[in-house]
Design a protein around this motif. Structure first.
Motif, PDB file in Angstrom:
ATOM      1  N   ALA A 185       0.970  -1.361   0.173  1.00 45.71           N
ATOM      2  CA  ALA A 185       0.067  -0.001   0.085  1.00 45.71           C
ATOM      3  C   ALA A 185       0.765   1.256   0.000  1.00 45.71           C
ATOM      4  CB  ALA A 185      -0.839  -0.029   1.289  1.00 45.71           C
ATOM      5  N   GLY A 186       1.770   1.487  -0.856  1.00 40.30           N
ATOM      6  CA  GLY A 186       2.033   2.930  -0.999  1.00 40.30           C
ATOM      7  C   GLY A 186       3.356   3.163  -0.324  1.00 40.30           C
ATOM      8  N   SER A 239      -6.039  -6.625  -0.172  1.00 40.87           N
ATOM      9  CA  SER A 239      -7.609  -6.071   0.360  1.00 40.87           C
ATOM     10  C   SER A 239      -7.509  -5.767   1.729  1.00 40.87           C
ATOM     11  CB  SER A 239      -8.364  -7.474   0.122  1.00 40.87           C
ATOM     12  OG  SER A 239      -8.064  -8.622   0.896  1.00 40.87           O
ATOM     13  N   LYS A 240      -6.620  -6.233   2.700  1.00 36.00           N
ATOM     14  CA  LYS A 240      -6.607  -5.550   3.910  1.00 36.00           C
ATOM     15  C   LYS A 240      -6.442  -4.179   4.358  1.00 36.00           C
ATOM     16  CE  LYS A 240      -5.598 -10.253   5.811  1.00 36.00           C
ATOM     17  NZ  LYS A 240      -4.697 -11.091   6.592  1.00 36.00           N
ATOM     18  N   HIS A 241      -5.539  -3.853   3.175  1.00 37.50           N
ATOM     19  CA  HIS A 241      -5.105  -2.371   3.400  1.00 37.50           C
ATOM     20  C   HIS A 241      -6.463  -1.286   2.647  1.00 37.50           C
ATOM     21  CE1 HIS A 241      -1.339  -3.967   4.836  1.00 37.50           C
ATOM     22  NE2 HIS A 241      -1.514  -4.931   3.766  1.00 37.50           N
ATOM     23  N   THR A 242      -7.542  -1.874   2.246  1.00 38.64           N
ATOM     24  CA  THR A 242      -7.894  -1.101   1.228  1.00 38.64           C
ATOM     25  C   THR A 242      -9.333  -0.756   1.782  1.00 38.64           C
ATOM     26  OG1 THR A 242      -7.537  -2.449  -0.762  1.00 38.64           O
ATOM     27  CG2 THR A 242      -9.452  -1.100  -1.143  1.00 38.64           C
ATOM     28  N   PRO A 243      -9.474   0.749   2.047  1.00 38.72           N
ATOM     29  CA  PRO A 243     -10.694   1.298   2.709  1.00 38.72           C
ATOM     30  C   PRO A 243     -11.891   1.404   1.927  1.00 38.72           C
ATOM     31  CG  PRO A 243      -9.192   3.060   1.756  1.00 38.72           C
ATOM     32  CD  PRO A 243      -8.578   1.818   1.505  1.00 38.72           C
ATOM     33  N   TRP A 279      -3.459   8.345   0.677  1.00 37.32           N
ATOM     34  CA  TRP A 279      -4.827   8.033  -0.203  1.00 37.32           C
ATOM     35  C   TRP A 279      -5.570   7.046   0.790  1.00 37.32           C
ATOM     36  CZ3 TRP A 279      -7.388  10.709  -3.650  1.00 37.32           C
ATOM     37  CH2 TRP A 279      -6.986  11.201  -4.803  1.00 37.32           C
ATOM     38  N   GLN A 280      -5.102   6.210   1.538  1.00 39.43           N
ATOM     39  CA  GLN A 280      -5.553   5.162   2.457  1.00 39.43           C
ATOM     40  C   GLN A 280      -6.394   6.060   3.508  1.00 39.43           C
ATOM     41  OE1 GLN A 280      -2.669   2.383   2.694  1.00 39.43           O
ATOM     42  NE2 GLN A 280      -4.440   0.842   1.934  1.00 39.43           N
ATOM     43  N   GLN A 281      -5.897   7.106   4.019  1.00 41.39           N
ATOM     44  CA  GLN A 281      -6.232   7.803   5.086  1.00 41.39           C
ATOM     45  C   GLN A 281      -7.714   8.278   4.911  1.00 41.39           C
ATOM     46  OE1 GLN A 281      -3.726  10.966   6.527  1.00 41.39           O
ATOM     47  NE2 GLN A 281      -1.889   9.506   6.393  1.00 41.39           N
TER      48      GLN A 281
END
Length: 561
Positions: A12-13, A272-276, A436-438
């Motif tokens: 994730a980034g 997928s565990k990191h996807t909001p 972006w995930q925040q």
């Protein structure tokens, strides 16, 4: 090229930054004096609840499974990572049997000075009495507690009123805590497992909870009962306002170092565990893809590649763009308007049939159209106005990551730019995937962009080898594709250095660069911007990776310079 790497989820980034003109990778007294210009009468009463400033213990400095402290409400859990490495934060589930209203502490970065923050904004259409709760803090015997107080406003006429803000004075750039009234309906809240790669010591990671599963049909989605005056955002505690470099091309820019992770566990491959949960919004405008087998675009800056730097001549720029066109690359990404970018680069692109990704760069605090640098760029682009050459426009490059913008400021600047320019194509920004995930970022920025633009560099993930670069970056793209509902993602920067020091399994080198870029182009080339056309000796080579000067990949892309 790249700068400070704050927090990057393993799938994730990873971070990559820039500096304008160089594009490198750069509770004080409570405000009881609520606005009285409306002639309102204020009556206060206080209700004390459970303490909510809960700080769980830091995870183990070894990159093993980290522990966290149970919280009474599903606020994002702050975790302190004392060393670099890969951390695993286990899933947490909280079930609320009753609706709960608490004062939730948020943090936001502010410059030196006096600031009015928090409070509640109320709009009334006629003379009325408003009774509402607001959040503040109470300190007793050294213990700070968030509390909810109630205030009654008697307003004699229609208007917008700010109720009970907090006035805070700070003597230097810092991060302050702002409590906000937040209501949680009954239901089950889950914070998924998060696997995070940390590149700086003493980094704070926030693990948000998903939207709850209601415990009964009468419970709907989570909605805060009040609207704060200024939307608070989470900022990692290690982030400080970067030093603003003088925007002169001839002056090299200092580049932050990259700590090397020497011992890390096997990385998780489940992205997928990191996807909001995707933010709701209307579908965006989709940028055109690149040519199959070629990268969508390559980054280009009209600077001399020698140690002294300086701007290239019109002839040199024309020669560069001609070589890019001859190699079959159809688009270039520029970061700003300096060094006659619009005139020289734009003219060459027009002559050789190349499209441009334009950039409006924010390189210092002052994230709005009133910033002289931003004003100059918007004005120059507006006057130039050759929209037939423009593929899309990015507003800011890692401006939130480096502390130059808050999410709300960036969203406002993007909206202002759209209003001032007559360009009707797609707009976005370029931030790292973890930004972006925040939820605080995506909830504000998703509605104003047409697609999700993210910088993703596999090299700065210490568990990724050159031949895995394409798979890693494709994983980043899969994540950002699900950030904003109906809006696809694009990778605005990715590449691999041809020299420097290894970061774990990520080894720089000419052959490794060729392998990495080949794998990136194979996996997602038509949606990725490759960094960068040339290696640049004017950048600071004295960094941890010693790689800042060595990202040029023209030969790998078949571009004969």
């Amino acid at each position: 090229m790249k700068a400070t790497l704050a927090v990057a989820a393993l799938a994730a980034g990873v971070s990559a930054g820039s500096v304008h003109h160089r594009h490198i990778h750069a509770h004080a007294k409570k405000g009881y004096e609520a606005e009285d210009t409306c002639g309102c009468t204020t009556v206060y009463s206080t209700y004390y609840g459970e303490p909510t400033l809960i700080f769980p213990p830091a995870p183990s400095p070894e990159p093993t499974t980290a522990s966290s402290t149970q919280v009474v409400v599903p606020t994002p859990i702050p975790q302190t990572c004392p060393t670099t490495g890969v951390y695993t934060f286990p899933a947490t589930t909280i079930t609320l049997t009753d609706s709960t209203t608490v004062a939730v502490p948020y943090t936001t970065s502010v410059p030196a000075g006096t600031h009015t923050l928090g409070g509640v904004t109320t709009v009334v259409t006629t003379a009325t009495t408003v009774v509402c709760p607001y959040a503040t803090v109470s300190t007793s015997e050294g213990v700070t507690t968030s509390v909810i107080e109630s205030t009654t406003y008697v307003c004699p006429s229609a208007g917008t009123y700010t109720i009970a803000p907090t006035t805070t004075t700070v003597t230097e750039d810092t991060t302050v805590t702002i409590p906000s009234v937040t209501s949680y309906p009954a239901g089950t809240y889950t914070q998924p497992e998060v696997v995070t790669t940390v590149y700086e010591t003493s980094t704070v990671v926030y693990c948000p909870f998903d939207i709850p599963t209601p415990s009964s049909s009468s419970v709907e989605t989570y909605v805060a009962e009040t609207t704060p005056v200024e939307t608070p955002v989470y900022v990692p505690e290690t982030t400080s306002t970067p030093v603003v470099e003088t925007p002169i091309v001839e002056t090299p820019v200092e580049v932050p170092t990259y700590p090397v992770t020497t011992s890390v566990p096997e990385p998780s491959t489940t992205s997928s565990k990191h996807t909001p949960k995707p933010t709701q919004g209307s579908p965006g405008k989709t940028p055109a893809k690149g040519t199959p087998g070629k990268p969508w675009a390559v980054t280009y800056t009209p600077y001399q590649t020698t140690p002294g730097g300086g701007c290239k001549s019109q002839g040199e720029v024309n020669s560069d763009i001609a070589a890019i066109a001859a190699a079959g690359v159809t688009t270039i990404r520029v970061y700003s308007t300096d060094c006659s970018t619009l005139e020289f680069v734009g003219g060459a692109c027009e002559a050789h049939g190349i499209k441009m990704i334009l950039g409006i760069y924010v390189d210092e605090p002052g994230c709005d159209a009133g910033n002289p640098s931003v004003t100059e760029q918007i004005s120059s682009i507006k006057a130039w106005g050759k929209w037939n050459l423009v593929s899309l426009i990015t507003v800011g490059n890692e401006a939130v990551l480096h502390g130059f913008c808050t999410p709300s400021e960036l969203a406002g600047l993007i909206s202002t730019t759209k209003e001032q320019l007559s360009y009707t194509g797609p707009y976005s920004t370029a931030e790292t995937v973890n930004i972006w995930q925040q939820e605080e970022f995506s909830s504000l920025v998703c509605p104003v962009v047409d697609f999700v633009g993210a910088n993703a560099h596999a090299f700065f993930n210490t568990e990724t080898t050159a031949d895995q670069a394409g798979q890693f970056v494709k994983g980043q793209l899969d994540i950002i594709d699900n950030i904003c509902a109906g809006k696809e993602g694009r990778v605005m920067e990715t590449g691999w250095p041809n020299a420097g020091q290894a970061l774990g399994l990520a080894v720089p080198g000419a052959s490794q660069q060729a392998v990495a870029i080949k794998s990136i182009v194979k996996e997602l080339g038509d949606k990725a911007v490759i960094f960068s056309l040339t290696s640049d000796a004017w950048k600071d080579g004295n960094t941890q990776c010693q790689c800042e000067q060595h990202w040029g990949c023209a030969s790998v892309l078949g571009i004969n310079m």
